[in-house]
Design a protein around this motif. Structure first.
Motif, PDB file in Angstrom:
ATOM      1  N   GLN A   1       0.834  -1.205   0.000  1.00 50.46           N
ATOM      2  CA  GLN A   1       0.000   0.000   0.000  1.00 50.46           C
ATOM      3  C   GLN A   1       0.860   1.244   0.000  1.00 50.46           C
ATOM      4  O   GLN A   1       1.892   1.312   0.675  1.00 50.46           O
ATOM      5  CB  GLN A   1      -0.923   0.033   1.212  1.00 50.46           C
TER       6      GLN A   1
ATOM      7  N   ARG B   1       0.270   5.601   0.284  1.00 47.74           N
ATOM      8  CA  ARG B   1      -0.731   6.625   0.603  1.00 47.74           C
ATOM      9  C   ARG B   1      -0.070   7.999   0.590  1.00 47.74           C
ATOM     10  O   ARG B   1       1.041   8.174   1.093  1.00 47.74           O
ATOM     11  CB  ARG B   1      -1.347   6.357   1.967  1.00 47.74           C
TER      12      ARG B   1
ATOM     13  N   SER C   1      -4.665   6.862  -2.158  1.00 44.95           N
ATOM     14  CA  SER C   1      -4.044   5.606  -1.730  1.00 44.95           C
ATOM     15  C   SER C   1      -4.239   4.533  -2.786  1.00 44.95           C
ATOM     16  O   SER C   1      -5.181   4.573  -3.580  1.00 44.95           O
ATOM     17  CB  SER C   1      -4.616   5.147  -0.383  1.00 44.95           C
ATOM     18  N   ASN C   2      -3.311   3.570  -2.769  1.00 39.01           N
ATOM     19  CA  ASN C   2      -3.351   2.448  -3.695  1.00 39.01           C
ATOM     20  C   ASN C   2      -2.926   1.202  -2.932  1.00 39.01           C
ATOM     21  O   ASN C   2      -1.868   1.191  -2.291  1.00 39.01           O
ATOM     22  CB  ASN C   2      -2.418   2.693  -4.876  1.00 39.01           C
TER      23      ASN C   2
ATOM     24  N   LEU D   1      -2.491  -3.049  -3.293  1.00 36.96           N
ATOM     25  CA  LEU D   1      -2.466  -4.234  -4.142  1.00 36.96           C
ATOM     26  C   LEU D   1      -2.336  -5.460  -3.244  1.00 36.96           C
ATOM     27  O   LEU D   1      -1.385  -5.579  -2.473  1.00 36.96           O
ATOM     28  CB  LEU D   1      -1.291  -4.174  -5.118  1.00 36.96           C
TER      29      LEU D   1
ATOM     30  N   ASP E   1      -6.650  -5.002  -6.840  1.00 41.33           N
ATOM     31  CA  ASP E   1      -6.027  -3.680  -6.960  1.00 41.33           C
ATOM     32  C   ASP E   1      -7.058  -2.642  -6.551  1.00 41.33           C
ATOM     33  O   ASP E   1      -8.063  -2.429  -7.231  1.00 41.33           O
ATOM     34  CB  ASP E   1      -5.570  -3.448  -8.406  1.00 41.33           C
ATOM     35  N   TYR E   2      -6.804  -1.987  -5.418  1.00 41.16           N
ATOM     36  CA  TYR E   2      -7.757  -1.019  -4.861  1.00 41.16           C
ATOM     37  C   TYR E   2      -7.125   0.369  -4.922  1.00 41.16           C
ATOM     38  O   TYR E   2      -6.035   0.597  -4.396  1.00 41.16           O
ATOM     39  CB  TYR E   2      -8.090  -1.384  -3.419  1.00 41.16           C
ATOM     40  N   LYS E   3      -7.808   1.308  -5.571  1.00 34.14           N
ATOM     41  CA  LYS E   3      -7.322   2.676  -5.691  1.00 34.14           C
ATOM     42  C   LYS E   3      -8.386   3.630  -5.155  1.00 34.14           C
ATOM     43  O   LYS E   3      -9.566   3.498  -5.482  1.00 34.14           O
ATOM     44  CB  LYS E   3      -7.004   3.014  -7.147  1.00 34.14           C
ATOM     45  N   GLU E   4      -7.939   4.590  -4.359  1.00 31.08           N
ATOM     46  CA  GLU E   4      -8.883   5.517  -3.725  1.00 31.08           C
ATOM     47  C   GLU E   4      -8.366   6.942  -3.843  1.00 31.08           C
ATOM     48  O   GLU E   4      -7.219   7.229  -3.483  1.00 31.08           O
ATOM     49  CB  GLU E   4      -9.062   5.135  -2.252  1.00 31.08           C
ATOM     50  N   LYS E   5      -9.209   7.821  -4.345  1.00 30.06           N
ATOM     51  CA  LYS E   5      -8.882   9.247  -4.457  1.00 30.06           C
ATOM     52  C   LYS E   5     -10.030  10.037  -3.838  1.00 30.06           C
ATOM     53  O   LYS E   5     -11.154   9.995  -4.324  1.00 30.06           O
ATOM     54  CB  LYS E   5      -8.675   9.635  -5.926  1.00 30.06           C
TER      55      LYS E   5
ATOM     56  N   ASP F   1     -11.578   2.709  -7.334  1.00 29.06           N
ATOM     57  CA  ASP F   1     -11.487   1.591  -8.264  1.00 29.06           C
ATOM     58  C   ASP F   1     -11.255   0.307  -7.487  1.00 29.06           C
ATOM     59  O   ASP F   1     -10.322   0.224  -6.677  1.00 29.06           O
ATOM     60  CB  ASP F   1     -10.333   1.788  -9.256  1.00 29.06           C
TER      61      ASP F   1
END
Length: 824
Positions: free
Chosen positions: A430, A432, A457-458, A460, A487-491, A520
């Motif tokens: 991760q 961030r 943050s991202n 995997l 794969d988790y992406k957060e904005k 995502d």
């Protein structure tokens, strides 16, 4: 990212220009000296505090502390000053409008004992273990002997209104939708697994904990149940000072933590260092009765599990606060942590027929190893303008986390038919980044605030189940049904504004926060891609009325959000048991909470009472359901636990916290929380037999928990502290959690003229801290008992240098701390 870098560069340049624009030519500095003695004995007084403030420019503040000879010295620009000399238990000496135009010796200053203050010395020296404010409770960890040698998880489990279950999950007022912060912001340690991260952070690194049950718009909206902010130690006393704590314990627990700081005229350097080597035994029991077993399959299964959680960890944090000018401060902190260990589990299944005759015994040994590496960096600029309270802050932080787990699982039967070896791999990474700026402007008797925050943050996660493992190479065939790469992406971008003030006895604060979320959730193994984009408004309002000098009443409201992350959305299976596992749900949506709070606080000479009645209304609340997965192990149906959005939840309750000091040698802190939890919703799914199953989850549950802490000073200045907690039974639509009582015990003795302290504590004195649950499904009835850690006994020694036990560090405001009018 270019926009973020440009924003940070602009803010830095802006604050620097403000600083240079307001700087005036520095006047020549002069030296102030003197000596402080105790009048009755004429002995020098060490550690007396000397404070000097320029009467025409209050922002010019200097001073120091007396040394072993009672002498002090410090430099100030020439001018007129208000000077005071203070020491605990003695009357304050003041010099008003003292002209300091050249090197000045204040002479020998004799201080006399203050009998009134001496009667209160216990309260002043230690401060309350729990400081009660209307908008939050502040728990001073350094005064709690029962957590010495423990972890941050132990600290939180002793905080009023907060509970930590055997898995390490944190709940506030019984609500697990809690946002955990470190120094006012998400930490790199808190990325992947909050419960595990808290167990890696030594308790001796924690200075205090803030519990914010109903945050204002200045705070991020995450956490439907509220915010818990862990503040690490950052000494700011003059000169070089600090402390070192060593711990030995049974079961195995070796620890060493140290915190140092060096304070000079233009900077302050501080650091926390920690090492721990521990083994924490735990156990698990599940007795299951299958109501409609397949022919030849067991009717009763008793599952017994023993584990030894092993951990070796290092935690290092370094910080530098640089006073660029009298109005501009630049703070940088960097932290590293490395943890490795394992959690070997030995699971035994006793299989019985319908007459409870033993059929066979199956053994499952899970050899789990783990390695975790974390790094985080943060920087802060604080610009104070000429008007008091007028300031601009800019924060930037970045963190990275790598967490690798591997488990080798060997299953055998008692018929000597050989063994089957499987394994699991769980690698998580991760990153961030956080950018934040806040502006505060006093207007009349009120205060305006506005700001921006960006969280990016991202994460995997690479999870795999391996079958037919070669014991020599730990390689095998991948089970594609239980393997996934997520794969988790957060904005998240947010802006807020709020205004507060005071009219007579009324204090008010109203604000609005806007958050734009772009998330995502990509399952790379199955090529499933899901984007969730939404934005929300989060209003908040606070109103307080002073009933008297020491009593007040408040009404608060805020809107909150709880976004699912980590294990809640990852569809990999927890493979610690092959007949029952947890599976995440990537389709789960965030839940929204409207939180209402009515508070009352009253202070007497020896008693402080804080009460609160609260109501939380949550839409799309998370619930954990159990169902038959459709898989079988030797004819036994495998039970799957997974989270879902289950319509509506109402949580209403009442709590009160008491701080009572009946005598100067006895302190009592108590907390009681009663709440009613109602869920409304139906869950429909198609089972493995292609039949539609409808489960009604309408349920009303009443429960309560209470905690009391007693601290008594025994003869020979030995401190004795006892904490006791009781969690009452609670029902839900699928079963009942049984009531559990537990207690901690500690003794402490100061030595070496209060520079050293021995502490002996027992965590979980009766070895009773467990989760006990009876569940009732259509196909199985089960009784479960889980104990994450057995009774722990620790002996610790703390040595302080150039710093007495009664010294209180002054901490800078963190990015998450508020200037709210509510609660002081």
């Amino acid at each position: 990212m270019k926009k973020i870098n440009s924003l940070v560069t602009f803010l830095v340049l802006l604050t620097t220009l403000f600083s240079f624009a307001q700087q005036k030519p520095q006047t020549q500095k002069v030296k102030v000296t003197g000596k402080v003695i105790e009048k009755s004995t004429n002995q020098p007084l060490e550690y007396a505090s000397v404070y000097a403030q320029n009467t025409k420019n209050p922002s010019l503040v200097s001073g120091g502390m007396t040394d072993a000879k009672g002498e002090f010295t410090f430099d100030v620009p020439a001018g007129v000053y208000y000077i005071k000399i203070e020491f605990l238990g003695f009357k304050t000496v003041e010099f008003k409008d003292k002209a300091i135009n050249s090197d000045t010796n204040l002479g020998v200053i004799a201080v006399t004992e203050d009998s009134k203050q001496l009667d209160e010395v216990v309260i002043i020296a230690e401060k309350s273990t729990v400081e009660i404010k209307l908008d939050k409770k502040v728990y001073n960890v350094g005064k709690d002997m029962t957590v010495k040698g423990g972890t941050a998880s132990d600290v939180l489990d002793n905080v009023p209104s907060v509970s930590v279950d055997v898995d390490g999950n944190v709940s506030l007022r019984g609500n697990e939708n809690v946002k955990i912060l470190i120094d006012g912001k998400p930490s790199g340690m808190i990325g992947v697994n909050v419960a595990q991260a808290l167990k890696q952070l030594p308790a001796d690194s924690v200075d205090k904990v803030e519990v914010i049950t109903n945050p204002s718009s200045r705070y991020e909206s995450e956490g439907g149940g509220g915010i818990v902010n862990i503040i690490l130690k950052k000494g700011k006393n003059q000169g070089i000072n600090g402390s070192v704590t060593g711990t030995v314990g049974h079961p195995q627990n070796y620890g060493l933590t140290a915190n140092f700081n060096f304070r000079a005229e233009n900077f302050n350097f501080f650091t926390n260092l920690g090492y721990n080597n521990s083994i924490s035994p735990g156990n698990f029991l599940r007795n299951s009765e299958y109501l409609d077993p397949n022919p030849g399959s067991p009717t009763f299964i008793d599952e017994m599990r023993e584990n030894d959680r092993e951990r070796k960890g290092k935690n290092n944090n370094f910080g530098l606060e640089w006073y660029l000018s009298k109005s501009l401060t630049w703070t940088n902190t960097i932290g590293f942590s490395k943890n490795e260990g394992g959690n070997p589990e030995n699971v035994t299944y006793y299989n019985y027929d319908e007459n409870h005759e033993l059929i066979n015994i199956r053994n499952r040994y899970n050899d789990q190893t783990n390695e975790s590496n974390n790094i985080n960096y943060s920087t802060n600029f604080t610009k104070n303008f000429a008007k008091e309270g007028h300031k601009l802050t800019a924060d930037f932080s970045v963190s990275g986390n790598h967490d690798n787990d591997f488990s080798k699982i060997e299953e055998t039967l008692d018929d000597n038919s050989g063994s089957v070896i499987t394994g699991t791999k769980n690698n998580q990474k991760q990153n961030r980044t956080m950018v934040q700026t806040d502006y505060v402007l006093p207007i009349g008797k009120g205060q305006f605030e506005a700001g921006y925050r960006g969280d990016f943050s991202n994460m995997l996660t690479d999870y795999a189940v391996l079958e037919n493992i070669d014991p020599n190479t730990n390689t095998g065939t991948i089970n594609t049904d239980l393997t996934n790469k997520l794969d988790y992406k957060e904005k998240i971008n947010a802006i807020y504004s709020q205004y507060g003030g005071k009219i007579g006895k009324f204090s008010y604060l109203a604000g609005l926060r806007f958050e734009d979320s772009n998330i995502d959730i990509n399952l790379l193994t199955t090529n499933e891609f899901n984007n969730k984009k939404y934005n929300n408004l989060f209003p908040s309002a606070f109103l307080t009325y002073e009933l008297g000098e020491k009593s007040s009443i408040s009404v608060n409201y805020s809107k909150r959000i709880n976004r699912p992350r980590g294990r809640l959305i990852n569809p990999f299976s927890n493979y610690s048991s092959n007949i029952a596992y947890f599976k995440g749900n990537p389709d789960i949506d965030p839940s929204m909470t409207n939180a209402f709070d009515l508070g009352y606080m009253k202070q007497w000479d020896k008693l402080t009472l804080s009460t609160s009645a609260y109501l939380n209304h949550t839409e799309n609340s998370f619930q954990f359901i159990q169902r038959e997965s459709g898989d079988f192990v030797d004819g036994i149906p495998v039970i799957e636990t997974t989270p879902i959005n289950l319509a509506t939840e109402y949580r209403a309750g009442f709590e009160f916290t008491l701080n009572y000091t009946p005598f100067k040698w006895w302190k009592l802190n108590g907390n009681f929380n009663f709440f009613r939890n109602e869920t409304q919703g139906d869950y429909t799914y198609t089972d493995y037999q292609n039949q539609v199953v409808v489960q009604n989850f309408d349920n009303v549950a009443y429960t309560w928990f209470t905690r009391i802490s007693s601290k008594i000073t025994l003869p020979y200045a030995i401190d004795w502290q006892t904490n006791a907690t009781y969690n009452a039974p609670q029902t839900n639509a699928q079963g009942t959690s049984l009531g559990v009582i537990s207690a901690n015990l500690a003794f402490s003795k100061d030595v070496l003229k209060d520079k050293g302290t021995f502490t002996l504590n027992v965590n979980d004195l009766f070895n009773s801290r467990k989760r006990i649950f009876d569940s009732n499904l259509n196909s199985v009835i089960a009784h479960t008992e889980m104990q994450g850690r057995e009774r722990q006994i620790n002996l610790s020694f703390t040595y302080r240098f150039n710093k007495k036990k009664t010294d209180k560090d002054k901490l800078p405001k963190t990015a998450g701390e508020s200037e709210d009018f509510i609660g002081g």
